[in-house]
Design an enzyme around this catalytic site. Sequence first.
Site, PDB file in Angstrom:
ATOM      1  N   SER A 167      16.361  27.850  43.497  1.00  0.00           N
ATOM      2  CA  SER A 167      15.484  27.585  44.630  1.00  0.00           C
ATOM      3  C   SER A 167      16.332  26.917  45.689  1.00  0.00           C
ATOM      4  O   SER A 167      17.401  26.393  45.370  1.00  0.00           O
ATOM      5  CB  SER A 167      14.315  26.672  44.242  1.00  0.00           C
ATOM      6  OG  SER A 167      14.736  25.320  44.152  1.00  0.00           O
TER       7      SER A 167
ATOM      8  N   GLU B 281      15.680  33.215  44.656  1.00  0.00           N
ATOM      9  CA  GLU B 281      15.476  31.867  45.202  1.00  0.00           C
ATOM     10  C   GLU B 281      13.969  31.667  45.334  1.00  0.00           C
ATOM     11  O   GLU B 281      13.317  32.259  46.194  1.00  0.00           O
ATOM     12  CB  GLU B 281      16.126  31.735  46.593  1.00  0.00           C
ATOM     13  CG  GLU B 281      17.627  31.957  46.600  1.00  0.00           C
ATOM     14  CD  GLU B 281      18.453  30.719  46.284  1.00  0.00           C
ATOM     15  OE1 GLU B 281      17.856  29.650  46.043  1.00  0.00           O
ATOM     16  OE2 GLU B 281      19.691  30.834  46.284  1.00  0.00           O
TER      17      GLU B 281
ATOM     18  N   ASN C 290      27.953  27.831  40.288  1.00  0.00           N
ATOM     19  CA  ASN C 290      27.743  29.104  40.990  1.00  0.00           C
ATOM     20  C   ASN C 290      28.867  29.420  41.994  1.00  0.00           C
ATOM     21  O   ASN C 290      28.719  30.294  42.841  1.00  0.00           O
ATOM     22  CB  ASN C 290      26.387  29.128  41.685  1.00  0.00           C
ATOM     23  CG  ASN C 290      25.770  30.519  41.667  1.00  0.00           C
ATOM     24  OD1 ASN C 290      25.986  31.280  40.715  1.00  0.00           O
ATOM     25  ND2 ASN C 290      25.029  30.861  42.712  1.00  0.00           N
TER      26      ASN C 290
HETATM   27  O1  0X9 Z   1      24.603  29.160  47.176  1.00  0.00           O
HETATM   28  C1  0X9 Z   1      24.158  29.471  46.071  1.00  0.00           C
HETATM   29  O2  0X9 Z   1      24.763  29.269  45.024  1.00  0.00           O
HETATM   30  C2  0X9 Z   1      22.779  30.126  45.996  1.00  0.00           C
HETATM   31  N1  0X9 Z   1      21.862  29.437  46.849  1.00  0.00           N
HETATM   32  S1  0X9 Z   1      21.384  27.904  46.483  1.00  0.00           S
HETATM   33  O3  0X9 Z   1      20.684  27.365  47.637  1.00  0.00           O
HETATM   34  N2  0X9 Z   1      20.327  27.947  45.290  1.00  0.00           N
HETATM   35  O4  0X9 Z   1      22.509  27.119  46.094  1.00  0.00           O
HETATM   36  C3  0X9 Z   1      22.902  31.576  46.409  1.00  0.00           C
HETATM   37  C4  0X9 Z   1      23.859  32.389  45.572  1.00  0.00           C
HETATM   38  C5  0X9 Z   1      23.905  33.829  45.960  1.00  0.00           C
HETATM   39  N3  0X9 Z   1      24.892  34.559  45.210  1.00  0.00           N
HETATM   40  C6  0X9 Z   1      26.206  34.530  45.526  1.00  0.00           C
HETATM   41  N4  0X9 Z   1      26.653  33.983  46.594  1.00  0.00           N
HETATM   42  N5  0X9 Z   1      27.036  35.155  44.708  1.00  0.00           N
HETATM   43 ZN    ZN Z   2      20.847  27.248  43.483  1.00  0.00          ZN
END
Ligand code: 0X9
Ligand code: ZN
Length: 431
Positions: free
Chosen positions: A320, A394, A266
Amino acid sequence: KDSSAMKLLLVLALVATALAGQRRYDGYQVFEVNAKNKVALEVLTKLYNERSDVYDFWTEPRNINRAVDIMVPPAFASTFTSLMQAFDVDYKVKIADVQSTIEEGRKDIAKPVIRKEPRLSRDGTPRYSLNWETYSDLPAIEEFLTELAAAYPNLMTHSVVGQSYEGNNMNFVKISTGGTGKKAIFVDGGIHAREWISPAYVTWLIRELVENYAAHPQYVDNIDWYIMPVINPDGYRHTFAVDGDRLWRKTRAPNAGSECIGTDMNRNFGFHWDEGGSRDQPCGGTYNGGAAFSAIESQIVRDAILSVASQSVVYLTVHSYGQYWLTPWGYTAEYPADYTQLYDLAVRAVDKLTAVYGTQYTIGTSTNVLYIASGGSDDWAKGGAGIPYSYTVELRDTGTFGFELPATEIIPNNLEMWEAFKVVAEDVMAM
Ligand code: 0X9
Ligand code: ZN
């Protein structure tokens, strides 16, 4: 002679692996801290940037007055609390011993079932061991996909669109009653390995659309669904493995020139990649991979999305924890031009969700309600693939259990989230 020496070495290696066991977190605590001013936030950010070898940030420090959950090893507990006191950061212990929550959570893992019965029972119901009273590893999820697709060939097709670094299947599901010109919704889960409730919801969504089709045929008759329940299969399996790590987040491919493994998928998508909130250090939990789409798994998801992008109007990526319904952008604090529409749908979806059990979700752009983080799949789905309604969801909870959400919450979590998904589906039908 040689071969007996080899055998001995092999046995020793096996014993060593068995003894090493799963990574342990004895005495590790999770603190919830709250930075009330800029200085306090800077302290947290410095810890996050410079001491991620010691402190595991379960949520990232980005905004003032937003609670941050940090896992602290026992040897650093007093250093950590003195630091918080010195800079006047509010803190409280949220999880007193992470290892015991992991052990507690073991009863929530499904026992693998070796199926002896034929694929379909006599009355035509599919046989699979997957259930939503426990969390299940990838093999049980794959059995479920295979069995369900075999039982409902007119509703569901299951295909494998590639292999992960370790050779696990990248599973892809299409749920459709056929025909052309329908709008589509793309859903994925399991991008972050430790977020077990994500595949638990996404598999349940598949079940609901297929097995319970008759209760609401309109959602499948009018919409094509493309669903990938576990897009980081190597990481997911690692969180279940006896020699693995329950709290693993990234992929499992080695990084050249580093002994640290894995990329945060991500942070690896190619829209404004590496513009902030991601790490270029392979040892960081949010390592961006070194180049956009460097991870094979991100490439496969990208290509899967692109193959249906012209048809798709909604992209939902399920994570999550924290109970957020997030819109782009994650790479900038600026709002997308069509933010009003994105926000309006989110509000109506969350309203229906909350109506079920009162569960509260926070809505907003991920940069503004969470933190800046570029390279997210949501930003790319909107900015790169052109899917207008792109969301990161989430799921439960807000940190009481965090990634160790008790399995008893799977069904309630899924039922309330399904209400939100129905609102999205209704909108898609009207588009
Ligand atoms: O940090 C992340 O990748 C996501 N939260 S997590 O706690 N599940 O890791 C949020 C991602 C939100 N979207 C972007 N930042 N593009
Ligand atoms: Zn995540």
